[in-house]
Enzyme design. Structure first.
Site, PDB file in Angstrom:
ATOM      1  N   ASP A 177       0.854  -1.192   0.000  1.00 52.99           N
ATOM      2  CA  ASP A 177       0.000   0.000   0.000  1.00 52.99           C
ATOM      3  C   ASP A 177       0.898   1.253   0.000  1.00 52.99           C
ATOM      4  OD1 ASP A 177      -1.722   2.056   0.445  1.00 52.99           O
ATOM      5  OD2 ASP A 177      -2.363   1.396   2.452  1.00 52.99           O
ATOM      6  N   GLU A 182      30.212   3.436   2.264  1.00 55.79           N
ATOM      7  CA  GLU A 182      30.031   2.008   2.545  1.00 55.79           C
ATOM      8  C   GLU A 182      29.690   1.262   1.257  1.00 55.79           C
ATOM      9  OE1 GLU A 182      26.445   2.114   5.250  1.00 55.79           O
ATOM     10  OE2 GLU A 182      25.737   0.808   3.652  1.00 55.79           O
ATOM     11  N   CYS A 194      26.529   5.285   7.920  1.00 53.40           N
ATOM     12  CA  CYS A 194      26.187   6.627   7.401  1.00 53.40           C
ATOM     13  C   CYS A 194      27.006   7.743   8.040  1.00 53.40           C
ATOM     14  CB  CYS A 194      24.700   6.901   7.594  1.00 53.40           C
ATOM     15  SG  CYS A 194      23.639   5.727   6.752  1.00 53.40           S
ATOM     16  N   ARG A 246      12.963  -2.560  14.742  1.00 53.51           N
ATOM     17  CA  ARG A 246      12.649  -1.457  15.654  1.00 53.51           C
ATOM     18  C   ARG A 246      13.842  -1.012  16.512  1.00 53.51           C
ATOM     19  NH1 ARG A 246       7.569   0.115  16.430  1.00 53.51           N
ATOM     20  NH2 ARG A 246       5.995  -0.939  15.212  1.00 53.51           N
ATOM     21  N   THR A 264      16.499  -0.071  15.551  1.00 54.76           N
ATOM     22  CA  THR A 264      17.218   1.031  14.897  1.00 54.76           C
ATOM     23  C   THR A 264      16.777   2.398  15.423  1.00 54.76           C
ATOM     24  OG1 THR A 264      15.600   1.059  13.106  1.00 54.76           O
ATOM     25  CG2 THR A 264      17.580  -0.237  12.736  1.00 54.76           C
ATOM     26  N   HIS A 308      21.034  13.619  10.573  1.00 58.60           N
ATOM     27  CA  HIS A 308      21.011  12.500   9.639  1.00 58.60           C
ATOM     28  C   HIS A 308      19.557  12.112   9.390  1.00 58.60           C
ATOM     29  CE1 HIS A 308      21.943   8.830   7.617  1.00 58.60           C
ATOM     30  NE2 HIS A 308      21.303   8.104   8.512  1.00 58.60           N
ATOM     31  N   LYS A 366      11.049  10.822   9.035  1.00 60.21           N
ATOM     32  CA  LYS A 366      10.410  11.011  10.336  1.00 60.21           C
ATOM     33  C   LYS A 366      11.396  11.165  11.497  1.00 60.21           C
ATOM     34  CE  LYS A 366       6.316   8.956  10.802  1.00 60.21           C
ATOM     35  NZ  LYS A 366       5.342   7.862  10.886  1.00 60.21           N
ATOM     36  N   LYS A 388      11.584  14.031  14.654  1.00 60.63           N
ATOM     37  CA  LYS A 388      11.377  13.643  16.044  1.00 60.63           C
ATOM     38  C   LYS A 388      12.586  14.037  16.906  1.00 60.63           C
ATOM     39  CE  LYS A 388      10.095   9.654  18.874  1.00 60.63           C
ATOM     40  NZ  LYS A 388       9.889   8.201  18.914  1.00 60.63           N
ATOM     41  N   ASN A 394      17.720   8.306   1.667  1.00 61.08           N
ATOM     42  CA  ASN A 394      18.894   8.276   2.542  1.00 61.08           C
ATOM     43  C   ASN A 394      20.157   8.086   1.711  1.00 61.08           C
ATOM     44  OD1 ASN A 394      20.842   7.836   4.453  1.00 61.08           O
ATOM     45  ND2 ASN A 394      19.867   6.053   5.401  1.00 61.08           N
ATOM     46  N   SER A 408      25.157   3.787  11.791  1.00 59.43           N
ATOM     47  CA  SER A 408      24.845   2.566  12.533  1.00 59.43           C
ATOM     48  C   SER A 408      26.119   1.878  12.995  1.00 59.43           C
ATOM     49  CB  SER A 408      24.023   1.619  11.657  1.00 59.43           C
ATOM     50  OG  SER A 408      22.753   2.165  11.449  1.00 59.43           O
TER      51      SER A 408
END
Lengths: 355, 142
Positions: free
Chosen positions: A34, A86, A118, A209, A211, A244, A249, A253, A276, A306
């Site tokens: 979707d 990378e 990153c 999650r 991450t 970054h 989203k 935040k 990204n 990461s």
């Protein structure tokens, strides 16, 4: 406690974004997903895609050439080139030496490629800033990636492509001008397995999650807070902030948690348009800020890689920023030049469908 | 195109990455790619290196379609379809052959302004052969 200012100049900056894009809707069509759900959950609309004959090295060269144009210096003055990526085309053979040859830099050079997911691009910045500070010379830091995501994995909907380069100098060489000054930097790293790619594997893996809170937010927020504590600044002291952007989203935040206003993200927030760009990500946002900011404005940049870690930079624009921005393509102009691909063509461009 | 060994590729990197040509000290002719004897006066072998601007104009072009690509470009043709090879007159004078990117074959025209960009040309013996291709200057597309 306020630390001593670094006062290392940014003489030039340059970005490169390939012209190809794929819409999130097109990827969803391929996998029967979707589109509205994916667009909403990631906060992205489309991602940048390399041409068949491009890779992170060609991106790095194009970005470096634009940075040299803006710096208005002879490439012979550059004594260090570090490339964060990378997605280098070789497992063993540096990208930095190819960039050096392509921009006509001297062979008397300190150079290497860096890997830290990153964050590798901003780590290249830190090394170059410190190199320029200690040796009183000119250095070139690059973040470049052509990011990969496994077909149908969440990363496929966000992995973009692009590069960005910055030229640093302690002091200003004859006939050159400063666009901005790096005043402080601060890094925060921990051992956090949120995203990785094992040797010999084509695609990276991630911990779903995991991450978020223990990875992205913990490091970006601690790096931003750590820097502001050391420098003695508050969020309201900054005219521009860039985080970054692994999706559309997380940076919003993080900004909210730290107390930044959405207006401070205006020029640096680009993820919804190109996805990204990994090692280039926050740095392309910084390039876009330099494309638009007035002299004397304060900038905070916070990267995230990461593994995991964040680098935070406290900077201020200078008089040269306005003239220099006209000397090479601006980020928003690069973003506006685009051609859309179908999923089939996208798969060939990304090497997912090998002929 | 003939096989290019790794040592030969290495020796020609300045011309492939940076468009470094040779200016004849006797007659001023710009030689690109570099020559042993000047193409202008056909006498001198004394040159000075010059970096070309990478800007030029399409003098002529052709479109390479299915089965027409030489072996090193067959993978490119199979993946991306037909591609344009142009004869480009550089602003400094030399006419060179190069691929055109960022432009559909039907939009190419003689006289179009182009500029150089670095791309992967092909890969051989595990070494990526980077070099120049050309792309239209924005105004040419208007």
């Amino acid at each position: 406690m306020m630390t001593k200012k670094l006062e290392v100049n940014i003489l030039g900056w340059g970005a490169y974004i390939p012209i190809y894009r794929i819409k999130i809707d097109e990827i969803c069509l391929e996998w029967g997903e979707d589109p509205s759900r994916w667009r909403k959950s990631l906060g992205l609309n489309e991602i940048s895609v390399p041409a068949l004959d491009e890779d992170s090295t060609t991106f790095a060269v194009e970005a470096a050439r634009s940075a040299v144009k803006r710096a208005q210096i002879s490439p012979n003055l550059i004594t260090a080139i570090y490339v964060g990526t990378e997605s280098k085309p070789y497992a063993v053979k540096p990208t930095a030496t190819i960039v050096a040859a392509a921009i006509n830099a001297s062979a008397r050079l300190s150079s290497a490629d860096l890997e830290f997911a990153c964050k590798a691009g901003t780590e290249a910045m830190r090394i170059c800033i410190d190199h320029s500070l200690v040796n009183k010379t000119v250095s070139l830091a690059i973040g470049a990636d052509s990011a990969q995501g496994k077909p149908r994995d969440a990363l496929e909907y966000s992995a973009g492509a692009g590069a960005v380069a910055f030229i640093f100098s302690k002091g200003v060489p004859k006939h050159a001008e400063s666009a901005a000054m790096v005043l402080h930097h601060f890094s925060y790293v921990t051992d956090t397995p949120d995203f990785w790619r094992c040797n010999g594997r084509k695609y990276p893996s991630h911990a779903e999650r995991f991450t978020g809170a223990p990875a992205y937010f913990k490091h970006t927020i601690n790096a931003a807070k750590g820097l502001m504590e050391e420098v003695g600044t508050r969020p309201s002291d900054y005219d521009h902030v860039v985080f970054h952007q692994p999706n559309g989203k997380f940076p919003l935040k993080a900004a909210k948690i730290l107390g930044f206003d959405i207006k401070q993200l205006k020029y640096g927030f680009l993820a919804d348009k190109i996805g990204n760009t990994y090692a280039a990500n926050a740095m392309i946002g910084l390039a876009s800020i330099l494309d638009n900011a007035n002299p004397g404005e304060k900038i905070l940049m916070v990267s995230y890689g990461s593994g995991a870690g964040s680098d935070a930079f406290d900077m201020m624009t200078r008089e040269g920023v306005q003239v220099k921005r006209e000397l090479a393509p601006k980020v928003l102009d690069l973003i506006s030049k685009k051609k859309y691909l179908t999923y089939g063509l996208y798969a060939k461009h990304k090497g997912k469908l090998i002929m | 195109m003939a096989y290019v060994s790794i040592p030969l590729y290495k020796r020609t990197i300045p011309q492939r990455y940076k468009l470094i040509g040779l200016k004849c000290k006797r007659c001023g002719w710009i030689n690109f790619p570099p020559k042993g004897i000047c193409k202008g006066c056909k006498v001198s072998s004394e040159f000075e290196k010059v970096k070309l601007s990478g800007k030029g104009t399409i003098y002529s072009y052709t479109v390479i379609t299915a089965a027409a690509a030489p072996p090193e470009f067959s993978k490119q043709e199979k993946s991306g379809g037909s591609y344009v090879v142009a004869l480009i007159e550089l602003d400094e004078g030399p006419r060179i052959v190069a691929q055109l990117v960022n432009c559909k074959p039907e939009n190419v025209r003689i006289g179009m302004r182009v500029e150089s960009t670095i791309r992967k040309i092909y890969e051989d013996e595990g070494v990526v052969r980077y070099g120049f291709k050309f792309k239209p200057v924005e105004e040419s597309l208007k």
